[in-house]
Design an enzyme around this catalytic site. Structure first.
Site, PDB file in Angstrom:
ATOM      1  N   GLY A 192       0.817  -1.220   0.000  1.00  0.00           N
ATOM      2  CA  GLY A 192       0.000   0.000   0.000  1.00  0.00           C
ATOM      3  C   GLY A 192       0.848   1.265   0.000  1.00  0.00           C
ATOM      4  O   GLY A 192       0.331   2.368  -0.178  1.00  0.00           O
ATOM      5  N   HIS A 246      21.108  -7.127  -5.394  1.00  0.00           N
ATOM      6  CA  HIS A 246      21.520  -6.404  -6.611  1.00  0.00           C
ATOM      7  C   HIS A 246      21.572  -7.319  -7.837  1.00  0.00           C
ATOM      8  O   HIS A 246      21.137  -6.948  -8.928  1.00  0.00           O
ATOM      9  CB  HIS A 246      22.890  -5.767  -6.357  1.00  0.00           C
ATOM     10  CG  HIS A 246      23.183  -4.566  -7.177  1.00  0.00           C
ATOM     11  ND1 HIS A 246      23.893  -3.492  -6.716  1.00  0.00           N
ATOM     12  CD2 HIS A 246      22.873  -4.264  -8.459  1.00  0.00           C
ATOM     13  CE1 HIS A 246      23.992  -2.579  -7.666  1.00  0.00           C
ATOM     14  NE2 HIS A 246      23.384  -3.026  -8.734  1.00  0.00           N
ATOM     15  N   TYR A 274      28.103   1.314  -5.620  1.00  0.00           N
ATOM     16  CA  TYR A 274      28.331   2.564  -6.350  1.00  0.00           C
ATOM     17  C   TYR A 274      29.430   3.405  -5.694  1.00  0.00           C
ATOM     18  O   TYR A 274      29.915   4.380  -6.293  1.00  0.00           O
ATOM     19  CB  TYR A 274      27.031   3.374  -6.504  1.00  0.00           C
ATOM     20  CG  TYR A 274      25.937   2.644  -7.269  1.00  0.00           C
ATOM     21  CD1 TYR A 274      26.232   1.538  -8.064  1.00  0.00           C
ATOM     22  CD2 TYR A 274      24.607   3.050  -7.192  1.00  0.00           C
ATOM     23  CE1 TYR A 274      25.227   0.852  -8.753  1.00  0.00           C
ATOM     24  CE2 TYR A 274      23.599   2.380  -7.885  1.00  0.00           C
ATOM     25  CZ  TYR A 274      23.922   1.278  -8.652  1.00  0.00           C
ATOM     26  OH  TYR A 274      22.925   0.602  -9.333  1.00  0.00           O
ATOM     27  N   ASP A 298      17.929   6.116  -6.116  1.00  0.00           N
ATOM     28  CA  ASP A 298      18.313   4.706  -6.286  1.00  0.00           C
ATOM     29  C   ASP A 298      19.809   4.567  -5.981  1.00  0.00           C
ATOM     30  O   ASP A 298      20.651   4.974  -6.783  1.00  0.00           O
ATOM     31  CB  ASP A 298      18.036   4.264  -7.734  1.00  0.00           C
ATOM     32  CG  ASP A 298      18.408   2.799  -7.943  1.00  0.00           C
ATOM     33  OD1 ASP A 298      17.578   1.939  -7.578  1.00  0.00           O
ATOM     34  OD2 ASP A 298      19.510   2.517  -8.448  1.00  0.00           O
ATOM     35  N   GLY A 316      12.881   8.138 -10.279  1.00  0.00           N
ATOM     36  CA  GLY A 316      13.917   8.311  -9.258  1.00  0.00           C
ATOM     37  C   GLY A 316      15.197   8.771  -9.920  1.00  0.00           C
ATOM     38  O   GLY A 316      15.351   8.688 -11.144  1.00  0.00           O
ATOM     39  N   LYS A 318      21.096  -1.437  -2.165  1.00  0.00           N
ATOM     40  CA  LYS A 318      21.197  -2.805  -2.695  1.00  0.00           C
ATOM     41  C   LYS A 318      22.338  -3.567  -2.042  1.00  0.00           C
ATOM     42  O   LYS A 318      23.410  -2.990  -1.784  1.00  0.00           O
ATOM     43  CB  LYS A 318      21.426  -2.779  -4.214  1.00  0.00           C
ATOM     44  CG  LYS A 318      20.467  -1.876  -4.970  1.00  0.00           C
ATOM     45  CD  LYS A 318      20.620  -1.983  -6.471  1.00  0.00           C
ATOM     46  CE  LYS A 318      19.861  -0.869  -7.183  1.00  0.00           C
ATOM     47  NZ  LYS A 318      20.610   0.386  -7.325  1.00  0.00           N
TER      48      LYS A 318
HETATM   49  N1  LIG Z   1      20.105  -2.796 -10.633  1.00  0.00           N
HETATM   50  C1  LIG Z   1      21.115  -2.769 -11.484  1.00  0.00           C
HETATM   51  O1  LIG Z   1      21.816  -3.776 -11.706  1.00  0.00           O
HETATM   52  C2  LIG Z   1      21.435  -1.491 -12.206  1.00  0.00           C
HETATM   53  C3  LIG Z   1      22.224  -1.531 -13.358  1.00  0.00           C
HETATM   54  C4  LIG Z   1      22.489  -0.342 -14.028  1.00  0.00           C
HETATM   55  C5  LIG Z   1      21.973   0.869 -13.542  1.00  0.00           C
HETATM   56  N2  LIG Z   1      21.220   0.867 -12.392  1.00  0.00           N
HETATM   57  C6  LIG Z   1      20.638   2.133 -11.850  1.00  0.00           C
HETATM   58  O2  LIG Z   1      19.997   2.813 -12.918  1.00  0.00           O
HETATM   59  C7  LIG Z   1      20.518   4.142 -12.996  1.00  0.00           C
HETATM   60  C8  LIG Z   1      20.423   4.672 -14.422  1.00  0.00           C
HETATM   61  O3  LIG Z   1      21.084   3.836 -15.354  1.00  0.00           O
HETATM   62  P1  LIG Z   1      22.414   4.275 -16.119  1.00  0.00           P
HETATM   63  O4  LIG Z   1      23.183   5.195 -15.249  1.00  0.00           O
HETATM   64  O5  LIG Z   1      23.054   3.005 -16.562  1.00  0.00           O
HETATM   65  O6  LIG Z   1      21.920   4.974 -17.458  1.00  0.00           O
HETATM   66  P2  LIG Z   1      20.833   6.016 -17.969  1.00  0.00           P
HETATM   67  O7  LIG Z   1      20.070   6.604 -16.862  1.00  0.00           O
HETATM   68  O8  LIG Z   1      20.083   5.349 -19.072  1.00  0.00           O
HETATM   69  O9  LIG Z   1      21.766   7.107 -18.676  1.00  0.00           O
HETATM   70  C9  LIG Z   1      22.488   8.061 -17.930  1.00  0.00           C
HETATM   71  C10 LIG Z   1      23.206   8.969 -18.914  1.00  0.00           C
HETATM   72  O10 LIG Z   1      22.228   9.708 -19.666  1.00  0.00           O
HETATM   73  C11 LIG Z   1      22.555  11.094 -19.656  1.00  0.00           C
HETATM   74  N3  LIG Z   1      21.302  11.844 -19.558  1.00  0.00           N
HETATM   75  C12 LIG Z   1      20.376  11.745 -18.578  1.00  0.00           C
HETATM   76  N4  LIG Z   1      19.328  12.547 -18.836  1.00  0.00           N
HETATM   77  C13 LIG Z   1      19.615  13.212 -19.972  1.00  0.00           C
HETATM   78  C14 LIG Z   1      18.933  14.194 -20.719  1.00  0.00           C
HETATM   79  N5  LIG Z   1      17.726  14.647 -20.352  1.00  0.00           N
HETATM   80  N6  LIG Z   1      19.531  14.683 -21.835  1.00  0.00           N
HETATM   81  C15 LIG Z   1      20.744  14.215 -22.231  1.00  0.00           C
HETATM   82  N7  LIG Z   1      21.432  13.275 -21.559  1.00  0.00           N
HETATM   83  C16 LIG Z   1      20.870  12.765 -20.441  1.00  0.00           C
HETATM   84  C17 LIG Z   1      23.414  11.302 -18.439  1.00  0.00           C
HETATM   85  O11 LIG Z   1      24.311  12.369 -18.670  1.00  0.00           O
HETATM   86  P3  LIG Z   1      24.387  13.660 -17.685  1.00  0.00           P
HETATM   87  O12 LIG Z   1      24.856  13.130 -16.361  1.00  0.00           O
HETATM   88  O13 LIG Z   1      25.400  14.504 -18.387  1.00  0.00           O
HETATM   89  O14 LIG Z   1      23.033  14.262 -17.631  1.00  0.00           O
HETATM   90  C18 LIG Z   1      24.138   9.974 -18.312  1.00  0.00           C
HETATM   91  O15 LIG Z   1      25.313   9.953 -19.094  1.00  0.00           O
HETATM   92  C19 LIG Z   1      21.944   4.007 -12.434  1.00  0.00           C
HETATM   93  O16 LIG Z   1      22.502   5.239 -12.076  1.00  0.00           O
HETATM   94  C20 LIG Z   1      21.686   3.091 -11.276  1.00  0.00           C
HETATM   95  O17 LIG Z   1      21.137   3.816 -10.184  1.00  0.00           O
HETATM   96  C21 LIG Z   1      20.927  -0.297 -11.741  1.00  0.00           C
END
Ligand SMILES: NC(=O)c1ccc[n+]([C@@H]2O[C@H](COP(=O)([O-])OP(=O)(O)OC[C@H]3O[C@@H](n4cnc5c(N)ncnc54)[C@H](OP(=O)(O)O)[C@@H]3O)[C@@H](O)[C@H]2O)c1
Length: 342
Positions: free
Chosen positions: A25, A128, A67, A62, A32, A95
């Site tokens: 709930g 994770h 990290y 998140d 995020g 995580k």
């Molecule tokens: N559970 C898991 O195993 C797992 C695995 C991978 C990721 N994650 C989580 O998911 C989060 C997000 O995934 P990710 O970091 O892999 O990739 P993402 O969110 O798909 O991409 C992040 C990238 O996109 C750019 N970006 C973001 N918004 C933008 C916009 N409006 N315009 C232009 N560029 C933009 C950012 O650059 P700027 O910083 O320059 O804006 C950064 O380089 C991670 O930080 C983490 O918390 C979890």
């Protein structure tokens, strides 16, 4: 457009951001801020983005011990709370890392994240990865744990029992999984006393995972979508020549031009309207992403156009979690519908 698309964007009222109701709930904000610096964004930069994002309207963060920035993120959370945001208005996830699956480590690891994040409880704590295989930050694609193991359900359940105990102890409000597959989730749903509230999984327009998405939703599990923009800054170990980029897809680019927004923001709007909770990482563009969620929706036609560009292109393949020689990354993902044998 300037280097970022932050400029001139007013803060968003957190009350206007959609919420996802979980199986208890409780309500989780439907966007995020990701905090994985992909081995090149420093903890200080991420901590500054957390502060800026809270000012821009984010209430969901998140985090993860691996990290390497929970102490710095925690300092920002403390400032946010001291500034008048109430703890119950924040949603903080952390995580359990893969070298802490053993029964003696789960509670201690959660307590360490709580201390680093300067919190009394977590809203959500995830396992994770379903593999107990460790890889250090900054490693390359060939890195393997010395004693790598496959998924063994009995072992995973020992970890899960400790996750359940964290709920009993009041240290976490919800527990969940990440990087799971349907056959693994079926076993967990059969055996769990406390069922996973969410599954965190890769989700973007080029990797929509329709079958897994439907399975988790049908089972009362909320999908959290990681790498929602296609992770343009991901580490080298997570890049292959076959990878595609959703923000360069002509369909996404055309929709972005029509709305006057960056293609990344189209990905975020799509994610929220499609029903997952995206957690985009950003130090330069987080305002545009939250503004996109609060702004005009994509049309039904645009949603249909994006549904049609799925390329089944997994970007975060996880090679470093493989457990024996001669395997390919597909072995991690049970693509034939059964758990890959040891
Ligand atoms: N559970 C898991 O195993 C797992 C695995 C991978 C990721 N994650 C989580 O998911 C989060 C997000 O995934 P990710 O970091 O892999 O990739 P993402 O969110 O798909 O991409 C992040 C990238 O996109 C750019 N970006 C973001 N918004 C933008 C916009 N409006 N315009 C232009 N560029 C933009 C950012 O650059 P700027 O910083 O320059 O804006 C950064 O380089 C991670 O930080 C983490 O918390 C979890």
């Amino acid at each position: 457009m300037n280097r970022t698309n932050q400029g001139g964007l007013a803060p968003i009222d957190p009350a206007s951001i959609p919420k996802r109701m979980l199986n208890t709930g409780a309500e989780m904000p439907a966007i995020g801020l990701g905090t994985f610096g992909s081995d090149h964004v420093t903890p200080a930069q991420v901590a500054e983005a957390v502060l800026g994002a809270a000012a821009a309207g984010y209430r969901h963060f998140d985090c993860a011990s691996i990290y390497g920035n929970e102490p710095e993120v925690g300092a920002s959370l403390e400032v946010i709370l001291a500034g008048g945001v109430k703890r119950e208005q924040l949603w903080v996830t952390s995580k359990l890392w893969n070298d802490k699956h053993s029964e003696d480590d789960v509670i201690a690891s959660c307590r360490k994240s709580l201390a680093d994040l300067r919190l009394d409880y977590l809203d959500l704590y995830l396992v994770h990865w379903p593999f107990p295989n460790f890889h250090p930050p900054g490693c390359d694609v060939t890195s393997r744990s010395a004693d790598s193991k496959p998924y063994i359900h009995e072992s995973f359940m020992k970890t899960w029992r400790k996750m359940e105990e964290l709920v009993d102890l009041g240290l976490v409000r919800h527990i969940g999984t990440s990087n799971m597959t349907i056959p693994k989730l079926k076993l967990l749903l059969r055996d769990a006393r406390i069922k996973p509230a969410v599954n965190e999984m890769e989700l973007h327009p080029h990797f929509q995972q329709p079958e897994l998405f439907k399975f988790v939703v049908d089972n009362g599990i909320r999908p959290i979508g990681y790498s929602p923009i296609g992770s343009p800054g991901r580490p080298e170990r997570d890049r292959t020549p076959e990878d595609t980029s959703p923000t360069e897809d002509p369909v996404i680019v055309a929709i972005a031009e029509r709305h006057g927004i960056h293609p990344a923001v189209v990905c975020i709007k799509w994610a929220v309207q499609h029903g997952q909770t995206p957690i985009p990482f950003s130090i330069n563009n987080y305002r545009a992403n939250v503004a996109g969620v609060a702004g005009d929706p994509l049309s039904d036609d645009e949603m249909r156009e994006i549904a049609a560009i799925d390329r089944n292109c997994r970007l975060i393949k996880g090679q470093v979690f493989l457990w024996k020689d001669g395997q390919t990354w597909e072995d991690l993902w049970d693509i034939h519908g059964t758990i890959t044998p040891p």
